[in-house]
Design a protein around this motif. Sequence first.
Motif, PDB file in Angstrom:
ATOM      1  N   GLU A 191       4.934  -1.760   2.764  1.00 42.49           N
ATOM      2  CA  GLU A 191       5.335  -3.136   2.449  1.00 42.49           C
ATOM      3  C   GLU A 191       6.638  -3.400   3.187  1.00 42.49           C
ATOM      4  O   GLU A 191       7.680  -2.815   2.855  1.00 42.49           O
ATOM      5  CB  GLU A 191       5.530  -3.299   0.941  1.00 42.49           C
ATOM      6  N   LEU A 192       6.606  -4.275   4.202  1.00 36.77           N
ATOM      7  CA  LEU A 192       7.740  -4.457   5.101  1.00 36.77           C
ATOM      8  C   LEU A 192       8.138  -5.927   5.118  1.00 36.77           C
ATOM      9  O   LEU A 192       7.442  -6.758   5.693  1.00 36.77           O
ATOM     10  CB  LEU A 192       7.375  -3.986   6.512  1.00 36.77           C
ATOM     11  N   THR A 193       9.257  -6.242   4.470  1.00 37.25           N
ATOM     12  CA  THR A 193       9.719  -7.612   4.405  1.00 37.25           C
ATOM     13  C   THR A 193      11.161  -7.702   4.891  1.00 37.25           C
ATOM     14  O   THR A 193      11.886  -6.711   4.926  1.00 37.25           O
ATOM     15  CB  THR A 193       9.635  -8.156   2.970  1.00 37.25           C
ATOM     16  N   GLY A 223       9.115  -0.376   1.867  1.00 38.76           N
ATOM     17  CA  GLY A 223       8.534   0.232   0.680  1.00 38.76           C
ATOM     18  C   GLY A 223       7.117   0.676   0.969  1.00 38.76           C
ATOM     19  O   GLY A 223       6.507   0.249   1.963  1.00 38.76           O
ATOM     20  N   LEU A 224       6.588   1.537   0.133  1.00 39.44           N
ATOM     21  CA  LEU A 224       5.194   1.967   0.244  1.00 39.44           C
ATOM     22  C   LEU A 224       4.425   1.468  -0.972  1.00 39.44           C
ATOM     23  O   LEU A 224       4.814   1.719  -2.108  1.00 39.44           O
ATOM     24  CB  LEU A 224       5.097   3.495   0.322  1.00 39.44           C
ATOM     25  N   LYS A 225       3.313   0.766  -0.710  1.00 40.08           N
ATOM     26  CA  LYS A 225       2.426   0.359  -1.798  1.00 40.08           C
ATOM     27  C   LYS A 225       1.577   1.527  -2.273  1.00 40.08           C
ATOM     28  O   LYS A 225       1.122   1.563  -3.414  1.00 40.08           O
ATOM     29  CB  LYS A 225       1.522  -0.780  -1.339  1.00 40.08           C
ATOM     30  N   GLY A 226       1.352   2.453  -1.376  1.00 40.68           N
ATOM     31  CA  GLY A 226       0.534   3.610  -1.658  1.00 40.68           C
ATOM     32  C   GLY A 226       0.389   4.418  -0.388  1.00 40.68           C
ATOM     33  O   GLY A 226       0.969   4.068   0.650  1.00 40.68           O
ATOM     34  N   SER A 233       7.684   4.566   8.461  1.00 41.56           N
ATOM     35  CA  SER A 233       6.523   3.746   8.802  1.00 41.56           C
ATOM     36  C   SER A 233       6.959   2.469   9.500  1.00 41.56           C
ATOM     37  O   SER A 233       6.359   2.053  10.499  1.00 41.56           O
ATOM     38  CB  SER A 233       5.729   3.409   7.535  1.00 41.56           C
ATOM     39  N   ARG A 234       8.015   1.839   8.989  1.00 39.98           N
ATOM     40  CA  ARG A 234       8.488   0.603   9.612  1.00 39.98           C
ATOM     41  C   ARG A 234       8.933   0.844  11.049  1.00 39.98           C
ATOM     42  O   ARG A 234       8.503   0.151  11.975  1.00 39.98           O
ATOM     43  CB  ARG A 234       9.650  -0.004   8.819  1.00 39.98           C
TER      44      ARG A 234
END
Length: 312
Positions: free
Chosen positions: A140-142, A132-135, A13-14
């Motif tokens: 979640e991309l930091t 990461g994936l929240k769902g 996704s990122r």
Amino acid sequence: MKIAIAGAGAMGSRIGLMLHAAGNQVILIDTWPAHIAAIREKGLLANLNGQEAVAHLPIYSPTELPADLQVDLIVALTKSMQLDQMFQMIQSLIHPTTYVLSLLNGLGHEDTLEKYVPKENIIFGTTTWTAGLKGPGYAELTGTGAIEMENIEPSGKEFTLKVVDVFKKAKLNPVYSDNVRYSIWKKACINGTLNGLCTILDCNVGELGNLTVTKDLITAIVSEFATVSQQEGIHLDQASVIAAIEATYDPETQGRHYPSMYQDLIKSQRKTEIDYINGAVWRKGQRLEIPTPYCAFLTELIHGKEQLLNAK
């Protein structure tokens, strides 16, 4: 460039989002029905360093790919144990001019890819980006990261340099490498400490770094990786690897991050890639008659945790 992301989970996704934002034609391929449905309904949503983002990207399951669809590049970002099955199902995408960039964690993926793609069309890489994936459909991309890549065969260098340029425009911080196998082993070694230990100890990277036992544990694991890799002509600098691991403890960089193995097993009850990281070193050590007790024990502990959590 027309690019397919084979494995559109957290990291897929990122990379897909950033390549799309730079003007490339990106399609996502994944096998998680809820993830596919969410992206089709609302687009790929992301918290990108505190800013909300959305990208409306086409996404397919491998069995839905249009027969006439062609791409210039496939970025392989499945889990290690899913790579073979994914490429069995997406063979229609692969043409004589199609290249594959593997950014998977772990060791030994060239053996799988060579069954589907000419060796001169394979690019190997490693990345320090996290995700990461929240769902389903929400990433979640930091933080920041980089990508290192190199063609397996010299004839693939011209296209690899084009990929570097495309990724540079997408702000993915790529570099062309003259020794990506070293970097792959180094990254596997970093994963071989952070992933398994954070998963077993149920902590994030920074919390691991604060434990008094951590220095001894990572030193022992890195030593096993270095001893085995030396037999394959890769001479890992143990001090620099340990320094790279310790650099991740900073909460301002990756310290708040939960590694992918933790996300898979603890958060989602999915089986892990341990057999392609510590397990791969354990198996290689057995063949070479090199003891790797820490890698063996950590591999067995993770498999035991998978059974306890009924991981699928």
